[in-house]
Write an enzyme that holds these catalytic residues in place. Structure first.
Site, PDB file in Angstrom:
ATOM      1  N   LYS A  59       8.813 -21.832  25.668  1.00  0.00           N
ATOM      2  CA  LYS A  59       9.669 -21.248  27.273  1.00  0.00           C
ATOM      3  C   LYS A  59      10.054 -19.967  26.265  1.00  0.00           C
ATOM      4  CE  LYS A  59      12.787 -25.697  28.130  1.00  0.00           C
ATOM      5  NZ  LYS A  59      12.454 -25.886  26.877  1.00  0.00           N
ATOM      6  N   TYR A  72      15.826 -22.429  21.196  1.00  0.00           N
ATOM      7  CA  TYR A  72      15.758 -22.982  20.896  1.00  0.00           C
ATOM      8  C   TYR A  72      15.848 -22.781  18.611  1.00  0.00           C
ATOM      9  CZ  TYR A  72      15.572 -25.856  25.057  1.00  0.00           C
ATOM     10  OH  TYR A  72      15.608 -26.381  25.884  1.00  0.00           O
ATOM     11  N   HIS A 104      12.109 -19.419  31.251  1.00  0.00           N
ATOM     12  CA  HIS A 104      13.131 -20.392  30.850  1.00  0.00           C
ATOM     13  C   HIS A 104      15.092 -20.104  31.870  1.00  0.00           C
ATOM     14  CE1 HIS A 104      15.538 -22.401  27.015  1.00  0.00           C
ATOM     15  NE2 HIS A 104      15.871 -22.809  28.094  1.00  0.00           N
ATOM     16  N   ASP A 115      10.000 -31.279  23.298  1.00  0.00           N
ATOM     17  CA  ASP A 115       9.596 -29.743  24.560  1.00  0.00           C
ATOM     18  C   ASP A 115      10.490 -28.783  23.323  1.00  0.00           C
ATOM     19  OD1 ASP A 115      11.121 -28.480  27.496  1.00  0.00           O
ATOM     20  OD2 ASP A 115      12.907 -28.780  26.249  1.00  0.00           O
TER      21      ASP A 115
END
Length: 318
Positions: free
Chosen positions: A85, A55, A118, A50
């Site tokens: 996402k 990120y 997200h 993931d």
């Protein structure tokens, strides 16, 4: 190598398996640490990874997949399941496809297995970082954004589409017009925030609930020790000869959800897989069900707490 059970989600290829445990990559660590952890995880048996544009770990995840293929740890790209996402600064119809293409470029892949919205928000702020000025946060036009997500699916750039941090009301709105319903809703879930109502709603609508922060993000600057130091879970762990983390993860598994763990420590990565050959007792489950509920939503740099077991519409927090 541990045998990991799978759930099933809808995809462009029909019903598709997804390992119930995935390795998360939301981290403050360096890219080389992420890459090394993903390669090590693949060697242990992890196949579900993931990431997200936010990120900043898409590139090392992609590099790890390439290295694992070259080393023969996996035989084909199809053996791994990759989720990424869409960040809210791209939640407009004309921005969704370019955002996914950018993620694919970062990953070095032709497609992802799952693409999620997200947050149910629109951010009028060009940078993918937090905190975001509150005046830059607006409502999302979910119909047009979802149509763009469906286009990504139809183009073969993602096998499945879904959402993250969405309430049942927001999902119901999507279901009212969607040609392709969400396959997944990824939300915070752990024994201290059990998401009973949302889990029931998702099951009724054939949507897989995926839990993030199963240990309340313990070990990260934005997390806390509320799960790993919960007295109820500690008592059960002691009586079973398990860790508190294993009790939390086993509880999630028995709720019929998938979950994302984030530890790059080899021993804990192994321990997180050691939850499938034993079960909690009904007494354990009854005790856990009575734990006082407290939600921690890490939203745009602000911590929002909710003391009641209810599903909160994230938009209402702004």
């Amino acid at each position: 190598m541990t045998s990991i059970p799978s759930a099933t989600i809808s995809s462009s290829d029909g019903p598709r398996p997804i390992h119930v445990i995935g390795l998360g990559t939301a981290t403050e660590g360096r890219s080389d640490e992420v890459k090394a952890a993903v390669v090590e995880a693949i060697k242990m048996g992890y196949r579900h990874f993931d990431t997200a544009a936010f990120y900043g770990t898409e590139k090392p995840v992609g590099e790890a997949i390439a290295e694992a293929l070259q080393a023969g740890f996996i035989k084909s790209r199809a053996e791994v399941f990759i989720t990424t996402k869409l960040w809210p600064n791209s939640t407009e119809r004309h921005l969704v496809l370019p955002a996914l293409k950018k993620s694919l470029q970062n990953l070095g892949l032709e497609y992802v297995d799952l693409y999620l919205i997200h947050w149910p928000l629109k951010i009028n702020y060009p940078h993918i970082k937090i905190p975001v000025p509150r005046e830059c946060v607006t409502a999302i036009d979910i119909k047009s954004v979802w149509e763009a997500m469906e286009e990504c699916h139809d183009l073969g750039l993602t096998k499945s589409i879904g959402v993250s941090n969405f309430s049942s009301d927001k999902i119901q709105e999507i279901l009212s017009f969607a040609k392709i319903p969400p396959a997944v809703n990824q939300v915070e879930m752990n024994p201290l925030w059990q998401q009973k109502q949302l889990n029931k709603f998702c099951k009724e609508n054939h949507i897989l609930l995926t839990a993030y922060s199963p240990l309340a993000s313990f070990g990260n600057s934005w997390g806390n020790n509320s799960v790993v130091e919960c007295n109820v879970l500690q008592d059960i762990a002691k009586s079973r000869g398990k860790t508190t983390a294993q009790i939390s993860l086993r509880w999630l598994y028995e709720q019929g959800v998938s979950f994302i763990v984030k530890s790059f420590n080899k021993e804990r990565m192994k321990q997180n897989l050691d939850i499938f050959d034993w079960a909690l007792t009904q007494e354990d489950l009854n005790i856990i069900s009575q734990i006082p509920q407290r939600k921690l939503v890490y939203l745009l740099g602000f911590v929002v707490t909710e003391p009641n077991d209810v599903t909160v519409d994230i938009d209402s927090k702004l």
